[in-house]
Design a protein around this motif. Structure first.
Motif, short mmCIF file in Angstrom:
data_model
loop_
_atom_site.label_atom_id
_atom_site.label_comp_id
_atom_site.label_asym_id
_atom_site.label_seq_id
_atom_site.Cartn_x
_atom_site.Cartn_y
_atom_site.Cartn_z
N ASN A 64 0.81 -1.22 0.00
CA ASN A 64 0.00 0.00 0.00
C ASN A 64 0.84 1.27 0.00
N ASN A 65 2.17 1.16 0.16
CA ASN A 65 3.02 2.34 0.06
C ASN A 65 3.15 2.83 -1.39
N CYS A 66 2.94 1.93 -2.33
CA CYS A 66 3.10 2.30 -3.75
C CYS A 66 1.84 2.08 -4.59
N GLY A 99 -4.50 3.38 0.33
CA GLY A 99 -3.18 3.96 0.04
C GLY A 99 -3.25 5.45 -0.20
N SER A 100 -2.08 6.05 -0.43
CA SER A 100 -2.06 7.49 -0.66
C SER A 100 -1.08 7.87 -1.76
N LYS A 101 -0.46 6.89 -2.39
CA LYS A 101 0.56 7.20 -3.41
C LYS A 101 0.49 6.14 -4.50
N ARG A 102 0.57 6.61 -5.77
CA ARG A 102 0.56 5.68 -6.89
C ARG A 102 1.90 5.67 -7.59
N THR A 103 2.91 5.09 -6.93
CA THR A 103 4.16 4.88 -7.64
C THR A 103 3.93 3.80 -8.69
N GLY A 104 3.17 2.78 -8.29
CA GLY A 104 2.68 1.78 -9.24
C GLY A 104 1.21 2.06 -9.49
N PRO A 105 0.59 1.29 -10.41
CA PRO A 105 -0.80 1.58 -10.76
C PRO A 105 -1.78 1.24 -9.63
N SER A 133 10.14 -0.87 -15.21
CA SER A 133 9.44 -0.89 -13.93
C SER A 133 10.43 -0.72 -12.78
N ASN A 134 9.98 -0.06 -11.69
CA ASN A 134 10.84 0.05 -10.50
C ASN A 134 10.32 -0.80 -9.35
N PRO A 136 10.03 -3.77 -6.78
CA PRO A 136 10.93 -4.81 -6.26
C PRO A 136 10.39 -6.20 -6.65
#
Lengths: 311, 466
Positions: A64-66, A99-105, A133-134, A136
């Motif tokens: 959920n961080n990304c 979550g609060s951030k969409r580093t991924g979709p 992609s970044n 992990p």
């Protein structure tokens, strides 16, 4: 009088507490006592033991961080991810995982979008599917087995129903199996709207590909194929997670199909049981109706035809 | 003065501990910033982005932030009540317990014990520990204030009291959960309700950890270090009460366009806009205080820390409410704009004010002068430049992400895949790391300066005794 407040620490503390609690009561505590804050969709089901184990891993690894899990009611967002999120979808989520951030979709509609095998390969090595992609790698999860005793405790804490059979089945599963089981159920309580109107079982007329054999379109199609298709259908269309595009089968039945059937599959995607021109899909493929416009899809069909011609 | 020696040691203990946890948190911050553009730096299972990011946020919010707040509050309360702490031994125990809790917190988060509530990730046994820590703190603070030798409570004490009360309420309510073993629990609240409780907490954790305590420091140390009295007492009264009243209504601006009922979102947005007024009450008070003699910016090296700090507070409290508006939220929410915003507050406002307070306290405790104003100035410029690079880069990336997510072609289909947009972020994410490195180097200058000041103080004391 009011000046006394600043000489009386206990009175000051009581007044400060009261001031802090007004907004708390109106926006948080009172709404909690109303039905509005506890909606549940009629076809929402509690998590199974395997899905809950997967959700626990999702939380443990901080996915959920990304990744968010809420589609906002905005036009392009619904196009990109699917139906916007409904309040009643999350009744079994303690806590919510928006979550609060969409580093991924966003993952609110990920359930059923890809086959399990897709996730297995993607978790193992995200860069093998998306070079830039970044994310992990999480292939190491398949080396960890599940602990049925703790999962049973977790099921009880959530008050989710389970049988001893459900628990027995966990023994042969890995953490990766559990995570995929969870990912595949996210957002599935809301039915997917088909990208276009349902087709009759067997079509009477067909539309030819306006870009058939066009070298510019084939080149453009090759680039798109590399971006969107190669992960499942292979470098030369030989298949992999998805079926081969260069054998003489179409949807598991011998014999090729006309161009517009290719168009429709790319446009609508497939879900198990979906019928396309009389043939039944077994696996799931994402829809590209919102990602690729008409010309791009026809160009892709032209490129697939060129792959078939090479064979 | 000797009455205060034992307590001063406790204050120093908290400050040194908070600096230590700050270094840990900042180094992890650099690490995860590199992971954003170099995924091979993820080392499973303990050092992946998903686990390290919470160690970064918790380490800095609780280790650096709360640690500094504990130490600096003890210092301020003693000065403003004109007496030593009521329970000096308890405060020392508090220091040891605090460090134990932070160690356990870091280890448990690395092990993946995580409630998935932002800024309330710690699992329930540690939550109980945090509550005990807070009660110990509250007992000493309230006890000392009640037994004070100065009749009137100064502005900073209002903010101290509000902080102690509000954090207790927020932390306890949001951490209510159903335990399922020692290392796992489920939120007492589910779905939409869980979201509403979490962001009531999440936003007010910012309010009562990164705002009110820092204002307590600002109102105390700005006049102390410049010798200028606060411009308006009446303005501080109005700003205080309207701030602590309005803050609690605004949490749902984190949930704009989610399935949370619209009326709660709208109410939160309205109060968020209102919040500009009390925030700027303190900004204006700060500016006009130094406004009576702007030459302090040149003659007193700490003034610029406070003035830049309150300036970032002012910018933060205009940018924040703007982000709450639906039309802005739909563009920048979930993008890198948000870390840009957060880091202006934490690296700008909070850190500048806290380090200035520490620059003031440490020489006082050792009865000496700061080791080097020149190093303090280098520190100032490096952290300022580092933070600006960080935030500005992230605002640009954030707008780009938001705009590209929404971009469509002439026939109405999406112009970019998600992956294409990710790839465009890499130069900005690398730039962010550069900003972070500059900021970190600046903080190393600060640590060196504090270390040398303490060393100098000890030597002088030994010299005086001999």
């Amino acid at each position: 009088m009011a000046g006394d407040l600043y000489n009386k620490p206990i009175l000051f503390a009581i007044v400060a507490a009261a001031v802090v609690l007004i907004g708390t009561a109106v926006t948080m505590f009172i709404p909690m006592l109303t039905a509005e804050m506890h909606p549940k969709l009629s076809n929402l089901k509690p998590y199974t033991a395997l899905q809950l184990a997967g959700k626990d891993i999702y939380q443990r690894e901080g996915c959920n961080n990304c990744h968010t899990q809420t589609v906002r009611p905005l036009k392009t967002e619904v196009m990109r991810y699917g139906e916007y999120s409904k309040a009643g979808e999350f009744a079994y989520d303690r806590p919510f995982l928006w979550g609060s951030k969409r580093t991924g979709p966003d993952l609110a509609r990920i359930g059923g979008k890809y086959p399990d095998k897709w996730h297995e390969i993607h978790f193992d090595n995200p860069q093998s599917m998306f070079a830039e992609s970044n994310m992990p790698a999480y292939g190491w999860l398949k080396n960890n087995t599940l602990d049925p005793a703790s999962i049973e405790r977790h099921m009880k804490a959530n008050d989710f129903p389970y049988t001893s059979d459900d628990m027995a089945q966990l023994k042969d599963k890995t953490e990766l199996d559990a995570l995929i089981a969870y990912v595949q159920v996210i957002g599935t309580a809301v039915k997917k709207a088909p990208a276009t109107a349902a087709q009759p079982a067997i079509k009477e007329t067909h539309i030819p590909n306006p870009l058939a054999g066009d070298p510019v379109a084939i080149k453009q199609g090759a680039a798109m194929y590399k971006q969107h298709c190669v992960a499942c259908h292979g470098d030369n269309g030989q298949g992999g997670i998805g079926p081969s595009l260069v054998d003489k089968m179409f949807l598991y039945v011998a014999g090729d199909m006309p161009d517009d059937d290719y168009f429709e599959i790319i446009n609508n995607g497939t879900q198990p049981g979906m019928i396309e021109d009389g043939r039944t899909a077994k696996g799931g493929m994402p829809s590209y109706s919102n990602t690729l416009d008409k010309n791009k899809i026809w160009a892709l069909v032209a490129y697939i035809r060129s792959l078939q011609a090479k064979k | 003065m000797s009455d205060y020696r034992y307590d001063n040691q406790t204050v120093k203990g908290f400050i040194v501990s908070s600096i230590f946890w700050g270094v840990v948190g900042i180094v992890i911050g650099l690490w995860i910033s590199v992971q954003m553009w170099m995924p091979s730096l993820n080392i499973p299972p303990f050092f992946t982005f998903g686990r390290l990011r919470v160690v970064h946020t918790n380490g800095l919010a609780f280790g650096l932030g709360i640690g500094a707040i504990f130490g600096i509050f003890y210092y301020i309360v003693m000065r403003l009540t004109k007496r030593p702490l009521l329970f000096p031994k308890l405060a020392r125990f508090h220091l040891y317990l605090f460090n134990t809790a932070i160690v356990l917190a870091a280890l448990s988060l690395l092990a993946g014990m995580n409630q998935s509530l932002e800024y309330a990730e710690l699992e329930w046994p540690l939550d109980i520990g945090v509550v005990i820590l807070w009660v110990i703190f509250a007992v000493n603070i309230f006890g000392t204030i009640i037994k004070r030798k100065e009749e009137q409570m100064y502005i900073s004490l209002w903010y101290v009291i509000a902080t102690v009360i509000a954090v207790a309420v927020l932390y306890i309510v949001n951490n209510l959960s159903i335990p399922a073993g020692l290392t796992k629990s489920y939120h007492l609240f589910a779905g939409v309700n869980s979201a509403n409780v979490q962001w009531w907490y999440g936003h007010n954790a910012v309010g009562f950890i990164f705002t009110t305590p820092i204002l307590a420091m600002f109102y105390y140390f700005l006049p102390k270090s410049t010798g200028l009295p606060i411009f308006s007492h009446r303005l501080s009264i109005i700003a205080f009460w309207s701030l602590v009243f309005a803050y609690l209504w605004t949490g749902a601006h984190h949930l704009v366009y989610t399935p949370l009922p619209d009326w709660i979102q709208t109410l939160a947005i309205a109060f968020t806009i209102f919040l500009i007024a009390p925030s700027w009450g303190s900004v204006v008070n700060g500016y006009y205080t130094v406004g009576s003699d702007w030459s302090k910016m040149q003659t007193n090296y700490l003034t610029k820390f406070f003035i830049l700090g309150i300036t970032f507070y002012g910018l933060q409290t205009v940018q924040g409410p703007t982000q709450g508006l639906r039309v802005v939220s739909q563009l920048i929410h979930y993008t890198d704009w948000v870390p840009g915003h957060v880091h202006m507050g934490t690296m700008g406002w909070v850190t500048l004010t806290a380090v200035a307070s520490i620059y003031y306290i440490i020489p006082k405790i050792y009865n000496t002068e700061i080791y080097s104003e020149r190093i303090a100035n280098i520190h100032f410029w490096l952290v300022l430049i580092g933070q600006l690079i960080f935030s500005i880069t992230m605002w640009i990336t954030g707008i780009m992400q938001g705009a590209l997510w929404k971009a469509t072609t002439s026939d109405g289909s999406l112009k970019y895949t998600f992956m294409e947009i990710v790839a465009k972020n890499y130069p900005y994410w690398k730039m962010r790391t550069l900003g972070g490195v500059i900021f970190t180097v600046g903080m190393l200058f600060f640590i060196y300066n504090i270390y040398m000041t303490m060393r100098k103080g000890k030597l002088e004391l030994a010299g005086a005794k001999a």
